[in-house]
Enzyme design. Structure first.
Site, short mmCIF file in Angstrom:
data_model
loop_
_atom_site.label_atom_id
_atom_site.label_comp_id
_atom_site.label_asym_id
_atom_site.label_seq_id
_atom_site.Cartn_x
_atom_site.Cartn_y
_atom_site.Cartn_z
N ALA A 115 -7.42 -0.26 -4.14
CA ALA A 115 -8.04 1.06 -4.25
C ALA A 115 -7.91 1.48 -5.72
CB ALA A 115 -7.33 2.04 -3.33
N ALA A 155 -2.82 8.83 -8.72
CA ALA A 155 -2.75 7.65 -7.85
C ALA A 155 -3.50 7.95 -6.56
CB ALA A 155 -1.28 7.31 -7.56
N ASN A 156 -3.37 7.10 -5.57
CA ASN A 156 -3.98 7.36 -4.26
C ASN A 156 -3.06 6.82 -3.17
OD1 ASN A 156 -4.81 4.51 -3.62
ND2 ASN A 156 -5.93 4.82 -5.53
N ARG A 157 -3.48 6.97 -1.92
CA ARG A 157 -2.59 6.67 -0.79
C ARG A 157 -2.57 5.21 -0.37
NH1 ARG A 157 -1.00 11.54 1.15
NH2 ARG A 157 -2.52 13.23 0.99
N SER A 158 -3.23 4.32 -1.09
CA SER A 158 -3.26 2.91 -0.68
C SER A 158 -1.84 2.34 -0.62
CB SER A 158 -4.09 2.11 -1.68
OG SER A 158 -3.91 0.74 -1.44
#
Ligand code: C5P
Length: 398
Positions: A276, A210-213
């Protein structure tokens, strides 16, 4: 203030909470009626310490409801909530704002405020220290984020010999904001598709990439477009923030699901891709949890390219008239955004530098990159970026 019939036939529910300024609700009701509206008053118990039911009934020309249990047998809070096209809380006391923020439903006003789908406008009135208290500040921020709009308060003479903001806006000065709440927005009749949040790309049944969005920027854009009258479909990856009011939300996990949900939402007048999206996914998701076997070392994950949703929408047979992408970069922001504009075939790229605290943060400083050039916007809250962008989208579609 010229009174015409700008509110002709509009149904306004006036919640009168407990404040010395409650007597001004009477003048407000008279003004709204003179402008064509039908007004029904719902005073709170504290409100009735300052104005009487009889005077509210006289000035609204309608029966006044104040008792949740009596209302249940007469009209019911749900019917009252549905009847309203606008709920106006004037004056809104500190206590009422706290009750609204907490979603309390222990009186008729609280039930109606929870049950209504109509826009809510609040005109606060309280002592300046109460208005400035962190609890009130937090309640107001929460209510704003949920779409409640505020009129005032203003500075001026108070009941107590104190100064600072807290005074109720005068009834005739409230009228433009009340009329504006009914005005057709510049995106009325338009369908706007927004993507938001991260995607989760599974490794196995329990792990994902995943990512930090946080989804704040995309959700803010969806809310801002809806506030301008658009029908909005928000396709969102997993986020921990609430759904924006008045928006159709399609929840997805992976990039491939996001693409399918976006294509299913077409046709749209505009698509704003703020998500994102993970560029890569794990090529073969393990069917069972991958085990850490002694002596085996770390696994190598083979990656596969994800579909590019922005590029797909830009080249789609049902291409929205305006396609907007985002470019989160950590260096040479504008150059990358210009390359992205060409590569993806979209109309605008909103470029931002994510080397600092933008991702997951509350503020953003963006540049709008189009074929015509680059526009720098100063650093501002993400909600403000969203509102400005929604106005730009409305102009482009008009
Ligand atoms: O290529 P890059 O990820 O930098 O492009 C960012 C823009 O493209 C954003 O608008 C993002 O929502 C969109 N995007 C997409 N699908 C992908 C990757 C990015 O829609 N697979």
């Amino acid at each position: 203030m010229t009174l015409g019939a700008m509110l002709q036939g509009r149904r306004i529910l006036l919640v009168v909470s407990g404040s010395v300024a409650a007597f001004k609700a009477l003048a407000l009701a008279r003004l709204l009626r003179a402008d064509g509206a039908t007004v029904r008053a719902v005073p709170t118990a504290a409100g009735l310490r300052f104005v009487t039911k009889e005077s509210l009934a006289a000035l609204t020309g309608e029966p006044v409801m104040d008792d949740l249990w009596a209302a249940e047998s007469e009209i019911g809070h749900i019917r009252l909530a549905r009847w309203a096209e606008l709920v106006l809380v004037a004056p809104a006391s500190a206590n009422r704002l706290a009750a609204m923020a907490a979603g309390l439903a222990d009186d008729l006003a609280g039930c109606v405020l929870l049950a209504t789908r109509a826009p809510v406008l609040a005109a606060p009135a309280m002592n300046p220290a109460m208005w400035g208290h962190p609890a009130t500040v937090a309640n107001v921020a929460l209510l704003r984020a949920r779409g409640v709009r505020f009129i005032g308060p203003v500075e001026g003479a108070m009941a107590e010999p104190e100064s600072g903001p807290g005074r109720l806006v005068e009834p005739d000065a409230m009228l433009p904001a009340i009329r504006a709440a009914f005005a057709a927005g510049p995106l009325e009749g338009r369908h706007v598709l927004v993507t938001s949040g991260p995607t989760h790309e599974p490794i196995d049944p329990v792990r994902f990439i995943a990512n930090r969005s946080s989804g704040r920027q995309g959700h803010g854009i969806a809310a801002a477009c809806a506030a301008l009258g658009a029908r909005v479909t928000l396709v969102s990856g997993p986020v921990a923030i609430p759904d924006p009011p008045g928006v159709l939300v399609r929840r997805v996990e992976t990039a491939r699901e996001m693409l399918l949900a976006c294509e299913a939402a077409l046709p749209a007048d505009a698509a704003i891709c703020a998500a994102a999206v993970a560029d890569w996914r794990v090529a073969r998701e393990a069917g069972q949890k991958m085990k850490k076997e002694p002596g085996m070392g770390a696994p190598t994950l083979e990656m596969a390219l994800n579909p590019d949703i922005l590029a797909t929408l830009s080249a789609h047979a049902l291409r929205p008239r305006l396609v907007v992408g985002f470019a989160a970069e950590t260096e040479r922001v504008v150059a990358h955004a210009q390359a992205k504009l060409a590569r993806k075939g979209c109309d605008w790229v909103v470029a931002n530098d994510v080397s600092g605290d933008v991702m997951g943060g509350a503020e953003n400083a963006v540049q709008i990159v189009t074929a015509g050039g680059v526009e720098d916007w100063p650093r501002m809250p993400k909600e403000e970026v969203a509102a400005r962008l929604a106005r730009r989208v409305a102009e482009a579609l008009s």
